[in-house]
Design a protein around this motif. Structure first.
Motif, PDB file in Angstrom:
ATOM      1  N   LEU A  19       0.816  -1.049  -0.028  1.00 57.66           N
ATOM      2  CA  LEU A  19      -0.126   0.032   0.137  1.00 57.66           C
ATOM      3  C   LEU A  19       0.802   1.080   0.008  1.00 57.66           C
ATOM      4  O   LEU A  19       0.584   2.164  -0.798  1.00 57.66           O
ATOM      5  N   LEU A  23       0.526   3.997  -2.828  1.00 62.58           N
ATOM      6  CA  LEU A  23       0.273   5.397  -2.578  1.00 62.58           C
ATOM      7  C   LEU A  23       1.514   6.361  -2.917  1.00 62.58           C
ATOM      8  O   LEU A  23       0.940   7.506  -3.565  1.00 62.58           O
ATOM      9  N   HIS A  63      -9.301   1.857  -1.541  1.00 61.47           N
ATOM     10  CA  HIS A  63      -8.692   2.915  -1.130  1.00 61.47           C
ATOM     11  C   HIS A  63      -8.631   4.155  -1.801  1.00 61.47           C
ATOM     12  O   HIS A  63      -8.016   5.043  -1.681  1.00 61.47           O
ATOM     13  N   LEU A  65      -7.674   4.433  -4.874  1.00 61.95           N
ATOM     14  CA  LEU A  65      -6.472   4.522  -5.630  1.00 61.95           C
ATOM     15  C   LEU A  65      -6.752   3.906  -6.898  1.00 61.95           C
ATOM     16  O   LEU A  65      -6.422   2.834  -7.502  1.00 61.95           O
ATOM     17  N   PRO A 235     -10.086   1.828   5.205  1.00 58.38           N
ATOM     18  CA  PRO A 235      -9.232   2.260   4.041  1.00 58.38           C
ATOM     19  C   PRO A 235      -8.736   3.698   4.724  1.00 58.38           C
ATOM     20  O   PRO A 235      -7.436   3.876   4.376  1.00 58.38           O
ATOM     21  N   ASN A 236      -9.472   4.318   5.419  1.00 52.49           N
ATOM     22  CA  ASN A 236      -9.051   5.491   6.053  1.00 52.49           C
ATOM     23  C   ASN A 236      -7.846   5.495   6.819  1.00 52.49           C
ATOM     24  O   ASN A 236      -6.862   6.016   6.692  1.00 52.49           O
ATOM     25  N   ASN A 238      -5.776   2.824   6.996  1.00 51.66           N
ATOM     26  CA  ASN A 238      -4.715   2.371   6.350  1.00 51.66           C
ATOM     27  C   ASN A 238      -3.940   3.277   5.595  1.00 51.66           C
ATOM     28  O   ASN A 238      -2.590   3.317   5.456  1.00 51.66           O
ATOM     29  N   LEU A 239      -4.857   4.225   5.126  1.00 51.46           N
ATOM     30  CA  LEU A 239      -4.184   5.423   4.319  1.00 51.46           C
ATOM     31  C   LEU A 239      -3.187   6.217   5.263  1.00 51.46           C
ATOM     32  O   LEU A 239      -2.260   6.701   4.808  1.00 51.46           O
ATOM     33  N   ARG A 240      -3.755   6.616   6.384  1.00 51.03           N
ATOM     34  CA  ARG A 240      -3.263   7.322   7.168  1.00 51.03           C
ATOM     35  C   ARG A 240      -2.004   6.747   7.737  1.00 51.03           C
ATOM     36  O   ARG A 240      -0.770   7.497   8.145  1.00 51.03           O
ATOM     37  N   LEU A 243       0.573   7.107   4.661  1.00 47.47           N
ATOM     38  CA  LEU A 243       1.097   8.409   4.843  1.00 47.47           C
ATOM     39  C   LEU A 243       2.042   8.807   5.952  1.00 47.47           C
ATOM     40  O   LEU A 243       3.032   9.327   5.684  1.00 47.47           O
ATOM     41  N   ILE A 258     -12.594   9.270   1.866  1.00 50.90           N
ATOM     42  CA  ILE A 258     -10.993   8.919   1.477  1.00 50.90           C
ATOM     43  C   ILE A 258     -10.739   9.618   0.089  1.00 50.90           C
ATOM     44  O   ILE A 258      -9.366   9.819   0.046  1.00 50.90           O
ATOM     45  N   LEU A 262      -7.071  11.925   0.027  1.00 47.60           N
ATOM     46  CA  LEU A 262      -6.144  11.594  -1.064  1.00 47.60           C
ATOM     47  C   LEU A 262      -5.763  13.027  -1.750  1.00 47.60           C
ATOM     48  O   LEU A 262      -4.720  13.383  -2.120  1.00 47.60           O
TER      49      LEU A 262
END
Ligand code: GLU
Length: 279
Positions: A19, A23, A63, A65, A235-236, A238-240, A243, A258, A262
């Motif tokens: 990921l 990302l 996510h 993406l 997803p939120n 995971n993305l955090r 990042l 999300i 992004l």
């Protein structure tokens, strides 16, 4: 026009390390209003996990993406790979090699003079000339020098499968990527792929290597060793996490959507904030 890609092998579900790579390459492309493509590197059937052909794109979509154009499958590029092999062979860059793992030297190089033999059936290797590049001007890390340059490396396996270095070098050229952003574990591979590009008389894309996520014992997370799959229901979070791992600014806490997250990450994407301590 910037064109980047994410190119996972279908060997298992995506984990946090994948990921991060997805990302990082997505944000680098989108922050420059570029395209971002998805290529599935399915050229090693014995290692494939059938379910991941579906789970990888679904995980990326969940996510936010989303990629441009259709998914590209590396397995459908066999003709182009064979064509490149014959061009390289006519240019005197390849030799056949009978070595097995037990007889190979350091860095997996052939040290048994297979290059001087004729009419043998084995793997096919690329002979690295002495003046081949040994450094990369990395977008994030600055100039990177290889610890050692291999004298040769495999481009077609003994079982007839095309090796990763060749397939990726050729596809990255043919698909017109201007930027290849991926994990720092592939730094030495980037160098090999640049060497292939040079032998074919082409310029390489720009390379940028991201920090890699490791487990508690310091080993890179890997699909093959069963790293924990990304939970597509969160997803939120995971993305955090991804990042934060990349050292990027934290999006506002109340940013639940999300797509907003992004957008925020794209607008704030900074190369110099990448968390390079993890290299
Ligand atoms: N397909 C390979 C992997 O998943 C390499 C990807 C790349 O070249 O970026 O590790």
């Amino acid at each position: 026009m910037y064109r980047g890609r994410f190119a996972p092998s279908p060997t298992g579900p995506l984990h946090l390390g994948s990921l991060v790579a997805a990302l990082g390459s997505f944000l680098d492309a989108r922050s420059q209003k570029g395209e971002w493509r998805l290529r599935i590197d399915d050229i090693d059937p014995p290692r494939h996990d059938t379910a991941s052909f579906r789970s990888i794109p679904l995980c990326l979509e969940s996510h936010g993406l989303t990629w441009d154009g259709p998914i590209i499958f590396q397995s459908q590029r066999r003709e182009a790979h064979e064509h490149a092999l014959s061009t390289l062979r006519s240019g005197g860059h390849l030799f056949d090699c009978l070595c097995t793992r037990a007889t190979l030297g350091e860095l997996g190089a052939c040290v048994s003079h297979c290059r001087d033999r004729k009419d043998i059936e084995g793997s096919v290797r690329f002979h690295v000339p002495n003046d081949a590049p040994d450094r990369i001007n990395d977008l994030f890390l600055g100039e990177q020098r290889a610890s050692a340059r291999p004298s040769n490396f495999i481009v077609k396996r003994r079982d007839g499968l095309i090796a990763y270095q060749l397939a990726t070098a050729i596809d990255d050229l043919d698909e017109g990527y201007t930027h290849v952003i991926r994990g720092a574990d592939l730094l030495e591979s980037s160098l090999r792929q640049m060497i292939i590009h040079q032998a074919l008389g082409h310029l390489s894309p720009e390379y940028g290597h991201l920090p890699i996520v490791t487990d508690q014992s310091g080993n890179k997370l890997s699909k093959q060793t069963g790293a924990q799959a990304i939970d597509t229901d969160t997803p939120n979070t995971n993305l955090r996490r991804a990042l934060a791992f990349l050292g990027q600014p934290t999006p506002p806490e109340d940013m639940d959507c999300i797509d907003d997250l992004l957008h925020h990450a794209t607008a704030n994407w900074r190369h110099d904030a990448l968390n390079l301590r993890n290299l």
